[in-house]
Scaffold this active site. Sequence first.
Site, short mmCIF file in Angstrom:
data_model
loop_
_atom_site.label_atom_id
_atom_site.label_comp_id
_atom_site.label_asym_id
_atom_site.label_seq_id
_atom_site.Cartn_x
_atom_site.Cartn_y
_atom_site.Cartn_z
N ARG A 35 45.85 32.12 29.12
CA ARG A 35 45.56 31.73 30.50
C ARG A 35 46.63 32.29 31.40
O ARG A 35 47.80 32.38 31.00
CB ARG A 35 45.59 30.21 30.67
CG ARG A 35 44.28 29.51 30.35
CD ARG A 35 43.20 29.78 31.42
NE ARG A 35 41.95 29.10 31.09
CZ ARG A 35 41.00 29.59 30.28
NH1 ARG A 35 41.15 30.77 29.71
NH2 ARG A 35 39.90 28.90 30.05
N GLU A 75 44.26 34.65 39.13
CA GLU A 75 43.18 35.64 39.01
C GLU A 75 41.95 35.20 39.79
O GLU A 75 41.74 33.99 39.96
CB GLU A 75 42.84 35.86 37.52
CG GLU A 75 42.27 34.63 36.82
CD GLU A 75 42.04 34.85 35.33
OE1 GLU A 75 42.98 35.27 34.61
OE2 GLU A 75 40.90 34.59 34.89
N HIS A 79 39.82 39.45 32.17
CA HIS A 79 39.44 38.20 31.48
C HIS A 79 38.13 38.38 30.69
O HIS A 79 37.14 37.69 30.95
CB HIS A 79 39.32 37.05 32.49
CG HIS A 79 39.47 35.69 31.86
ND1 HIS A 79 40.05 34.62 32.49
CD2 HIS A 79 39.10 35.23 30.63
CE1 HIS A 79 40.02 33.56 31.70
NE2 HIS A 79 39.46 33.91 30.56
C1 8YV Z 1 35.67 32.48 29.30
C2 8YV Z 1 37.90 31.70 28.30
O1 8YV Z 1 34.94 33.63 29.32
O2 8YV Z 1 36.76 30.29 26.80
C3 8YV Z 1 37.72 30.43 27.54
O3 8YV Z 1 38.59 29.55 27.67
O4 8YV Z 1 38.90 31.93 28.86
C4 8YV Z 1 36.80 32.73 28.33
O5 8YV Z 1 36.26 32.86 27.06
C5 8YV Z 1 36.02 32.13 30.70
O6 8YV Z 1 36.92 31.12 30.76
C6 8YV Z 1 34.77 31.79 31.49
O7 8YV Z 1 34.43 30.46 31.42
#
Ligand code: 8YV
Length: 328
Positions: free
Chosen positions: A240, A269, A287
């Site tokens: 993150r 972001e 991402h």
């Molecule tokens: C997602 C992510 O695509 O699952 C997670 O925590 O960071 C990614 O796989 C993104 O967060 C969209 O919801």
Amino acid sequence: MSKPAVLVARAVFPEVLERLSQHFEVSSNQADDTWSADELAARLAGQQGVFTTASERIDAALLARCPELKIAANMAVGYNNFDLDAMTARGVLATNAPDVLTETTADFGFALLMATARRIAESEHYLRAGQWTKWSYDLFAGSDIHGATLGILGMGRIGQGIARRGAHGFGMDVIYHNRSRLTPALEAECKARYVSKEELLRQADHLVLVLPYSAASHHAIGAAELAQMKPTATLVNIARGGIVDDAALAAALRGKRIAAAGLDVFEGEPAVHPGLLTVPNVVLTPHIASASVPTRLAMANLAADNLIGYLTQGKPLTPLNDAVLAKG
Ligand code: 8YV
């Protein structure tokens, strides 16, 4: 009996919308417009469920405006966009989308590590720009992956997937640090050795971050931590934004304090720290670690299954705040 009302806050696979429509009165955002918190709250009025991604924040202020909301189902394993305490206090169930993305995300972590250590993006830009005029002995020479020490900070399911790939696929010496130590059986399976965070920083040739974001992990990697890493080291963040102090990282990359970084996530972001955009020794992706078509479909279906399971039978698949279920 009328169907419960559900809002899908972002664009999603049409087949998932279709499944939801069999159970709910669905409002959706197939145009994928960016809604402010205020607009999200306004659209949520009268809805019992919401399908979210990590971009939609569900907090006390929003919940106060949506008294009919019963569940927010995140299409993400990470859920730092949810204020779980506020949701529990309001009796709103939270669900996430674990497991279905583990291997795809671990694949991407490894891809980003390899692209970064072997300078694939940087060299491709050079070639496309017409700068390649002759072979030379040190042209884009990077660092090895096989046989190197792979450090993993955050040893959940995705961290373990990366450890397995490193140890079994590339003969890497794997070390990790985590809030809690793995069982001896899991350590043996991942061929991973537990070390302190300091040892991890000092010994890793390649350090991959896979820990959840929370107040405790905010800037877990800042100037002080970067200063402890090897000058030849590679840093990869697929966790993150906010876990890394991006300003400090940009300075460390510019000053060659570490060799290179691969980043899929950023503080604030989709904005990216301008210092990261101008240094060559960083690979930047928007991402996309979980973005294979089958995995994104599985994530969306799991979020939908949580909405269907909870709103039609009181049985979600992957609840985060069981206290809400206990209250009935
Ligand atoms: C997602 C992510 O695509 O699952 C997670 O925590 O960071 C990614 O796989 C993104 O967060 C969209 O919801």
